[in-house]
Design a protein around this motif. Structure first.
Motif, PDB file in Angstrom:
ATOM      1  N   MET A  41     -32.700 -35.050  12.192  1.00  0.00           N
ATOM      2  CA  MET A  41     -33.778 -35.299  13.161  1.00  0.00           C
ATOM      3  C   MET A  41     -34.419 -34.000  13.638  1.00  0.00           C
ATOM      4  O   MET A  41     -35.589 -33.974  13.985  1.00  0.00           O
ATOM      5  CB  MET A  41     -33.250 -36.134  14.332  1.00  0.00           C
ATOM      6  CG  MET A  41     -33.003 -37.564  13.917  1.00  0.00           C
ATOM      7  SD  MET A  41     -32.893 -38.726  15.263  1.00  0.00           S
ATOM      8  CE  MET A  41     -31.263 -38.477  15.809  1.00  0.00           C
ATOM      9  N   ALA A  42     -33.635 -32.905  13.615  1.00  0.00           N
ATOM     10  CA  ALA A  42     -34.191 -31.601  14.013  1.00  0.00           C
ATOM     11  C   ALA A  42     -35.054 -30.997  12.906  1.00  0.00           C
ATOM     12  O   ALA A  42     -35.647 -29.942  13.087  1.00  0.00           O
ATOM     13  CB  ALA A  42     -33.065 -30.651  14.379  1.00  0.00           C
ATOM     14  N   GLY A  43     -35.089 -31.641  11.726  1.00  0.00           N
ATOM     15  CA  GLY A  43     -35.993 -31.187  10.657  1.00  0.00           C
ATOM     16  C   GLY A  43     -35.324 -30.439   9.521  1.00  0.00           C
ATOM     17  O   GLY A  43     -36.015 -29.905   8.651  1.00  0.00           O
ATOM     18  N   ARG A  49     -36.550 -24.117   8.425  1.00  0.00           N
ATOM     19  CA  ARG A  49     -35.793 -25.253   7.895  1.00  0.00           C
ATOM     20  C   ARG A  49     -34.594 -24.738   7.100  1.00  0.00           C
ATOM     21  O   ARG A  49     -34.726 -23.876   6.242  1.00  0.00           O
ATOM     22  CB  ARG A  49     -36.692 -26.091   6.979  1.00  0.00           C
ATOM     23  CG  ARG A  49     -36.149 -27.485   6.752  1.00  0.00           C
ATOM     24  CD  ARG A  49     -37.006 -28.279   5.805  1.00  0.00           C
ATOM     25  NE  ARG A  49     -38.428 -28.111   6.014  1.00  0.00           N
ATOM     26  CZ  ARG A  49     -39.308 -28.018   5.027  1.00  0.00           C
ATOM     27  NH1 ARG A  49     -38.903 -28.072   3.778  1.00  0.00           N
ATOM     28  NH2 ARG A  49     -40.589 -27.867   5.285  1.00  0.00           N
ATOM     29  N   PRO A  63     -37.012 -40.963  13.820  1.00  0.00           N
ATOM     30  CA  PRO A  63     -38.042 -39.909  13.806  1.00  0.00           C
ATOM     31  C   PRO A  63     -37.449 -38.548  13.444  1.00  0.00           C
ATOM     32  O   PRO A  63     -36.371 -38.194  13.909  1.00  0.00           O
ATOM     33  CB  PRO A  63     -38.562 -39.890  15.251  1.00  0.00           C
ATOM     34  CG  PRO A  63     -37.523 -40.597  16.044  1.00  0.00           C
ATOM     35  CD  PRO A  63     -36.790 -41.522  15.144  1.00  0.00           C
ATOM     36  N   VAL A  64     -38.175 -37.814  12.590  1.00  0.00           N
ATOM     37  CA  VAL A  64     -37.704 -36.503  12.134  1.00  0.00           C
ATOM     38  C   VAL A  64     -38.745 -35.457  12.504  1.00  0.00           C
ATOM     39  O   VAL A  64     -39.924 -35.613  12.210  1.00  0.00           O
ATOM     40  CB  VAL A  64     -37.490 -36.523  10.602  1.00  0.00           C
ATOM     41  CG1 VAL A  64     -37.233 -35.121  10.069  1.00  0.00           C
ATOM     42  CG2 VAL A  64     -36.337 -37.441  10.243  1.00  0.00           C
ATOM     43  N   LYS A  65     -38.284 -34.377  13.140  1.00  0.00           N
ATOM     44  CA  LYS A  65     -39.190 -33.302  13.546  1.00  0.00           C
ATOM     45  C   LYS A  65     -39.640 -32.531  12.304  1.00  0.00           C
ATOM     46  O   LYS A  65     -38.873 -32.405  11.350  1.00  0.00           O
ATOM     47  CB  LYS A  65     -38.400 -32.368  14.464  1.00  0.00           C
ATOM     48  CG  LYS A  65     -39.230 -31.440  15.282  1.00  0.00           C
ATOM     49  CD  LYS A  65     -38.322 -30.663  16.211  1.00  0.00           C
ATOM     50  CE  LYS A  65     -38.892 -29.280  16.385  1.00  0.00           C
ATOM     51  NZ  LYS A  65     -37.992 -28.377  17.061  1.00  0.00           N
ATOM     52  N   TYR A  66     -40.867 -32.025  12.332  1.00  0.00           N
ATOM     53  CA  TYR A  66     -41.302 -31.187  11.209  1.00  0.00           C
ATOM     54  C   TYR A  66     -40.915 -29.742  11.500  1.00  0.00           C
ATOM     55  O   TYR A  66     -41.211 -29.213  12.572  1.00  0.00           O
ATOM     56  CB  TYR A  66     -42.815 -31.300  10.983  1.00  0.00           C
ATOM     57  CG  TYR A  66     -43.276 -30.309   9.943  1.00  0.00           C
ATOM     58  CD1 TYR A  66     -43.051 -30.551   8.597  1.00  0.00           C
ATOM     59  CD2 TYR A  66     -43.854 -29.094  10.319  1.00  0.00           C
ATOM     60  CE1 TYR A  66     -43.409 -29.626   7.630  1.00  0.00           C
ATOM     61  CE2 TYR A  66     -44.221 -28.155   9.359  1.00  0.00           C
ATOM     62  CZ  TYR A  66     -44.004 -28.435   8.023  1.00  0.00           C
ATOM     63  OH  TYR A  66     -44.339 -27.504   7.076  1.00  0.00           O
ATOM     64  N   LEU A  67     -40.256 -29.107  10.558  1.00  0.00           N
ATOM     65  CA  LEU A  67     -39.903 -27.691  10.719  1.00  0.00           C
ATOM     66  C   LEU A  67     -40.602 -26.882   9.642  1.00  0.00           C
ATOM     67  O   LEU A  67     -40.594 -27.281   8.467  1.00  0.00           O
ATOM     68  CB  LEU A  67     -38.403 -27.494  10.549  1.00  0.00           C
ATOM     69  CG  LEU A  67     -37.486 -27.626  11.761  1.00  0.00           C
ATOM     70  CD1 LEU A  67     -36.084 -27.156  11.407  1.00  0.00           C
ATOM     71  CD2 LEU A  67     -37.994 -26.835  12.960  1.00  0.00           C
TER      72      LEU A  67
END
Ligand code: NAD
Ligand code: UDP
Ligand code: UDP
Length: 416
Positions: free
Chosen positions: A120-122, A98, A89-93
């Motif tokens: 993963m932090a986006g 970003r 899972p990848v966070k949306y930034l």
């Protein structure tokens, strides 16, 4: 006049039609030839109509052939995206948060875990690695992801990219690996670091150097604080790495002072965890592999020398906090829980559950005798301290090596 009419009407009508037909044919053929040889201007160059027609025909044929070949590939990629390719899972930034991040040495043990955390932090991550000790499989779970790029590149060569942050980790880290080709180790840590600082300068990126507790050498002060200058043999077997990292630090501060490059320097202490290379010769991987395979655990020297081991996730958190802090002086990132190597051998043997003997072998030249970080600076400046205990970290790592060993046994069976 009468002569003219007569003269024209002299040949019979069929002959006149024949003459007109011949003239017409000559006209048409001449027009077609002129037209085919007519030159057409394409951008800068000129090309004849005939060549252009031939080219068009070839292109049409090529298009049909290539489309036939691409179709199955398209289907395969769609299938992979649809079911086989599951990314973590990848966070949306948002665009403004970003960052474009370069990790040199990102296919190695530390770099691959750092890549996981940052993707993963986006963020958009580019890994650059020459695969000297790193492996594609450490980062294969991101290949094809839109926020991830992998470049097979040696940092000793210049590199042109546009990035916001550079985690500069490229360098062999285990003593047998860095001693294997000392000249390459020196080049990587000096020329490689120079290139990454040049890149940082050009694109105004911030650079974090993965330095090491080895800059303290065989320390005469204990525990080691960042203001200790160290005790390094400049011509010993470890010098290619120790002095290489010391020069790398020097270069960081020269670029900071002279060129206003923003630098961060992490002095990393012994770190362990999954994805360490089975055969990289470091003490954790050696002892775990030996215990799992029922072989004697090889302690170099008396085993009274000490090390302090941190788990990989603690290091990754420390690196990210340091990169994003406003602090530019060196910071120790390590776990202060100190053990003798003999204690460590017993701990690993017990955790694996075997009864293999512990064997004392010859001492390594210039082996640092005591090592423990003073992490006051990291605590105060970054609010960081290790979270994972040695026991928990060891159990996770043993599990990883057990699985790796099973996999390699199975693949050997298949080979047979
Ligand atoms: P590693 O050997 O697993 O990873 C190093 C990576 O750098 C590998 O992927 C390797 O292929 C790559 N590399 C080496 N030379 C290169 C070059 N010239 N160009 C491009 N890529 C190159 O080691 P690691 O444990 O992941 O260490 C990463 C960094 O952290 C190193 O700089 C090391 O000095 C530092 N460090 C690690 C530890 C530790 O205990 N793991 C301790 C102190 C410092
Ligand atoms: N460099 C690089 N990528 C860049 C900019 C520079 O690899 O985007 C390299 C460059 O090849 C040089 C080094 O970084 O060898 C140092 O660059 P700098 O501009 O500081 O020095 P100079 O090129 O003036 O010697
Ligand atoms: N060591 C050992 N047996 C091994 C590998 C290493 O006794 O099979 C010792 C080594 O001599 C050193 C310590 O373990 O004192 C840590 O070695 P490592 O290579 O992991 O890292 P270092 O801290 O020396 O860079």
């Amino acid at each position: 006049m009468a002569f003219g009419i007569d003269a024209l009407s002299f040949p019979n009508r069929k002959f006149k039609i024949f003459i007109l037909f011949i003239l017409g044919t000559i006209l048409v053929v001449t027009w077609a030839t002129v037209n085919r040889n007519r030159t057409v201007t394409l951008n800068e160059g000129r090309i004849s109509q005939r060549v252009l027609d031939d080219l068009k025909k070839d292109l049409e044929k090529f298009n049909i052939e290539i489309n036939e070949k691409i179709r199955p590939l398209d289907l395969r990629i769609t299938n992979l995206e649809n079911k086989d390719r599951k990314y973590p899972p990848v966070k949306y930034l948002a665009e403004k948060d970003r960052k474009r991040i370069l990790i040199t040495g990102g296919a190695g043990f530390v770099g691959s875990h750092l890549a996981d955390a940052l993707v993963m932090a986006g963020h958009e991550v580019t890994v650059v690695d020459n695969f000297f000790t790193g492996r594609k499989r450490n980062i294969e779970h991101w290949i094809g992801h839109e926020n991830f790029d992998l470049l097979n590149h040696d940092v000793v060569e210049p590199l042109l990219l546009e990035v916001d942050q550079i985690y500069h980790l490229a360098s062999p880290a285990s003593p047998p690996n860095y001693m294997y080709n000392p000249i390459k180790t020196i080049k990587t840590n000096t020329i490689g670091t120079l290139n990454m600082l040049g890149l940082a300068k050009r694109v105004h990126a911030r650079l974090l150097l993965a330095s090491t507790s080895e800059v303290y050498g065989d320390p005469e002060k204990h525990p080691q604080r960042e203001d200790y200058w160290g005790h390094v043999n400049p011509i010993g077997p470890r010098a290619c790495y120790d002095e290489g990292k010391r020069v790398a630090e020097t270069m960081c501060y020269a670029y900071a002072k002279q060129e206003h490059v923003e630098v961060r320097v992490a002095r990393i202490f012994n770190t362990f965890g999954p994805r360490m290379h089975m055969n990289d010769g470091r003490v954790v991987s050696n002892f775990i592999m030996q215990a799992l395979e029922g072989k004697p655990l090889t302690v170099y020297g008396s085993g009274k020398q000490t090390r302090s081991f941190q788990y990989i996730s603690d290091l990754v958190n420390g690196l990210i906090l340091l990169m994003n802090s406003n602090f530019s002086e060196p910071v120790n990132i390590g776990n202060p829980s100190e053990h003798t190597i003999m204690e460590f051998a017993e701990m690993i043997r017990d955790a694996v559950g075997g009864k293999t003997p512990i064997l004392n072998l010859a001492k390594m030249e210039d082996d640092p005798q005591r090592r423990k970080p003073d992490i006051t600076r990291a605590k105060v400046i970054l609010g960081w301290e290790p979270q994972v205990s040695l026991n928990i970290g060891l159990n996770r790592t043993i599990e990883y090596f057990r699985r790796e060993l099973d996999k390699s046994k199975k693949s050997k069976l298949v080979d047979l």
